[in-house]
Design a protein around this motif. Sequence first.
Motif, PDB file in Angstrom:
ATOM      1  N   SER A   1     -11.313   4.825 -31.883  1.00 38.00           N
ATOM      2  CA  SER A   1     -10.889   3.440 -32.111  1.00 38.00           C
ATOM      3  C   SER A   1     -11.324   2.474 -31.019  1.00 38.00           C
ATOM      4  O   SER A   1     -10.923   1.320 -31.019  1.00 38.00           O
ATOM      5  CB  SER A   1      -9.364   3.393 -32.244  1.00 38.00           C
ATOM      6  OG  SER A   1      -8.759   3.925 -31.078  1.00 38.00           O
ATOM      7  N   ASN A   2     -12.132   2.917 -30.078  1.00 38.73           N
ATOM      8  CA  ASN A   2     -12.564   2.044 -28.996  1.00 38.73           C
ATOM      9  C   ASN A   2     -13.808   1.261 -29.413  1.00 38.73           C
ATOM     10  O   ASN A   2     -14.923   1.554 -29.006  1.00 38.73           O
ATOM     11  CB  ASN A   2     -12.837   2.843 -27.728  1.00 38.73           C
ATOM     12  CG  ASN A   2     -13.233   1.943 -26.562  1.00 38.73           C
ATOM     13  OD1 ASN A   2     -12.979   0.737 -26.588  1.00 38.73           O
ATOM     14  ND2 ASN A   2     -13.862   2.520 -25.564  1.00 38.73           N
ATOM     15  N   TYR A   3     -13.614   0.263 -30.249  1.00 39.21           N
ATOM     16  CA  TYR A   3     -14.723  -0.588 -30.690  1.00 39.21           C
ATOM     17  C   TYR A   3     -14.283  -2.045 -30.660  1.00 39.21           C
ATOM     18  O   TYR A   3     -13.099  -2.365 -30.605  1.00 39.21           O
ATOM     19  CB  TYR A   3     -15.179  -0.216 -32.104  1.00 39.21           C
ATOM     20  CG  TYR A   3     -14.106  -0.303 -33.169  1.00 39.21           C
ATOM     21  CD1 TYR A   3     -13.783  -1.517 -33.762  1.00 39.21           C
ATOM     22  CD2 TYR A   3     -13.416   0.832 -33.590  1.00 39.21           C
ATOM     23  CE1 TYR A   3     -12.806  -1.604 -34.749  1.00 39.21           C
ATOM     24  CE2 TYR A   3     -12.437   0.759 -34.566  1.00 39.21           C
ATOM     25  CZ  TYR A   3     -12.141  -0.457 -35.137  1.00 39.21           C
ATOM     26  OH  TYR A   3     -11.165  -0.549 -36.099  1.00 39.21           O
ATOM     27  N   LYS A   4     -15.271  -2.924 -30.704  1.00 38.09           N
ATOM     28  CA  LYS A   4     -14.996  -4.353 -30.787  1.00 38.09           C
ATOM     29  C   LYS A   4     -15.416  -4.852 -32.163  1.00 38.09           C
ATOM     30  O   LYS A   4     -16.354  -4.323 -32.767  1.00 38.09           O
ATOM     31  CB  LYS A   4     -15.726  -5.118 -29.683  1.00 38.09           C
ATOM     32  CG  LYS A   4     -15.150  -4.815 -28.306  1.00 38.09           C
ATOM     33  CD  LYS A   4     -15.677  -5.760 -27.253  1.00 38.09           C
ATOM     34  CE  LYS A   4     -14.971  -5.518 -25.923  1.00 38.09           C
ATOM     35  NZ  LYS A   4     -15.463  -6.447 -24.867  1.00 38.09           N
ATOM     36  N   VAL A   5     -14.743  -5.863 -32.646  1.00 42.53           N
ATOM     37  CA  VAL A   5     -14.966  -6.364 -34.001  1.00 42.53           C
ATOM     38  C   VAL A   5     -15.478  -7.799 -33.956  1.00 42.53           C
ATOM     39  O   VAL A   5     -14.970  -8.632 -33.209  1.00 42.53           O
ATOM     40  CB  VAL A   5     -13.663  -6.329 -34.830  1.00 42.53           C
ATOM     41  CG1 VAL A   5     -13.925  -6.797 -36.254  1.00 42.53           C
ATOM     42  CG2 VAL A   5     -13.063  -4.937 -34.828  1.00 42.53           C
ATOM     43  N   GLU A   6     -16.476  -8.069 -34.767  1.00 43.41           N
ATOM     44  CA  GLU A   6     -16.956  -9.436 -34.984  1.00 43.41           C
ATOM     45  C   GLU A   6     -16.901  -9.716 -36.483  1.00 43.41           C
ATOM     46  O   GLU A   6     -17.448  -8.940 -37.271  1.00 43.41           O
ATOM     47  CB  GLU A   6     -18.387  -9.596 -34.469  1.00 43.41           C
ATOM     48  CG  GLU A   6     -18.956 -10.986 -34.663  1.00 43.41           C
ATOM     49  CD  GLU A   6     -20.396 -11.100 -34.190  1.00 43.41           C
ATOM     50  OE1 GLU A   6     -21.015 -12.146 -34.436  1.00 43.41           O
ATOM     51  OE2 GLU A   6     -20.905 -10.127 -33.586  1.00 43.41           O
ATOM     52  N   LYS A   7     -16.250 -10.796 -36.861  1.00 42.88           N
ATOM     53  CA  LYS A   7     -16.109 -11.120 -38.278  1.00 42.88           C
ATOM     54  C   LYS A   7     -16.998 -12.311 -38.635  1.00 42.88           C
ATOM     55  O   LYS A   7     -17.026 -13.313 -37.934  1.00 42.88           O
ATOM     56  CB  LYS A   7     -14.655 -11.427 -38.611  1.00 42.88           C
ATOM     57  CG  LYS A   7     -13.749 -10.214 -38.485  1.00 42.88           C
ATOM     58  CD  LYS A   7     -12.329 -10.511 -38.942  1.00 42.88           C
ATOM     59  CE  LYS A   7     -11.464  -9.268 -38.841  1.00 42.88           C
ATOM     60  NZ  LYS A   7     -10.069  -9.516 -39.284  1.00 42.88           N
ATOM     61  N   LYS A   8     -17.730 -12.165 -39.754  1.00 35.17           N
ATOM     62  CA  LYS A   8     -18.597 -13.227 -40.256  1.00 35.17           C
ATOM     63  C   LYS A   8     -18.378 -13.357 -41.759  1.00 35.17           C
ATOM     64  O   LYS A   8     -18.775 -12.473 -42.519  1.00 35.17           O
ATOM     65  CB  LYS A   8     -20.070 -12.914 -39.972  1.00 35.17           C
ATOM     66  CG  LYS A   8     -20.430 -12.920 -38.497  1.00 35.17           C
ATOM     67  CD  LYS A   8     -21.923 -12.669 -38.315  1.00 35.17           C
ATOM     68  CE  LYS A   8     -22.314 -12.729 -36.848  1.00 35.17           C
ATOM     69  NZ  LYS A   8     -23.776 -12.467 -36.662  1.00 35.17           N
ATOM     70  N   SER A   9     -17.782 -14.435 -42.184  1.00 33.13           N
ATOM     71  CA  SER A   9     -17.486 -14.722 -43.597  1.00 33.13           C
ATOM     72  C   SER A   9     -16.923 -13.476 -44.289  1.00 33.13           C
ATOM     73  O   SER A   9     -15.819 -13.061 -44.023  1.00 33.13           O
ATOM     74  CB  SER A   9     -18.721 -15.271 -44.314  1.00 33.13           C
ATOM     75  OG  SER A   9     -19.797 -14.338 -44.261  1.00 33.13           O
ATOM     76  N   ASN A  10     -17.718 -12.850 -45.165  1.00 37.45           N
ATOM     77  CA  ASN A  10     -17.198 -11.727 -45.954  1.00 37.45           C
ATOM     78  C   ASN A  10     -17.595 -10.365 -45.393  1.00 37.45           C
ATOM     79  O   ASN A  10     -17.536  -9.351 -46.084  1.00 37.45           O
ATOM     80  CB  ASN A  10     -17.678 -11.836 -47.409  1.00 37.45           C
ATOM     81  CG  ASN A  10     -19.184 -11.711 -47.526  1.00 37.45           C
ATOM     82  OD1 ASN A  10     -19.910 -11.974 -46.564  1.00 37.45           O
ATOM     83  ND2 ASN A  10     -19.668 -11.312 -48.686  1.00 37.45           N
TER      84      ASN A  10
END
Length: 209
Positions: free
Chosen positions: A155-164
Amino acid sequence: MEKVERKYQMLMNSLLLLFFLFFSCHQSEKKIQGKIENETVITENFSKPDFKVNQLQLREESSINNFYPQNVRLLNNLRYSPVIAFTDKEKKEYLLAYQYEGDVKNSFSCFEVGYLKDDSKLEKDVTETKYDNFKTESGLKLGMTLEEITNIKGSNYKVEKKSNEQIIRYTIKNADDPKIKQYEMPPYFMEFYLKDNKPYKIIFGFEYP
């Protein structure tokens, strides 16, 4: 009377000090909580990098002999560095093997796996292989769920969200980490591009110098 007033004043000062300490701790806790809510919480170190797609291995030029023993063409206009483009035998998935500046022939520093229908520029340049699909040595492949990925990679990750869509990224930033030190390369990364909680593209290897 004066002694009573002095004791009262000391008591009030003590209460004020306790209130100040409590307020300061509470504010610090709120700041920490706010940071946790806005960032990915690091619960463990990422310790499970992958280096292979099927039989093709990062930074190992001889591995192409097992993966695809015939000569293949290096393409210069598809990505930020030259690549060799492969497809599975049904021409549903593609594999790009990136050759960075300074890499020797057939030595690759990064892999990208995706669906061929998502990148029409690749259709005329891919080399067909014998494989039903492309997957890493730990079993990662397109179409898995995020839960299946984290069960394997943690679970050691980073998240980037882009629209869908969302991108989750694992990294090993220390080039002296024993898991990547032998490659003498920049930091290692794995990126998963997800729609509807399933990856449609996977990129992993060493960052471009």
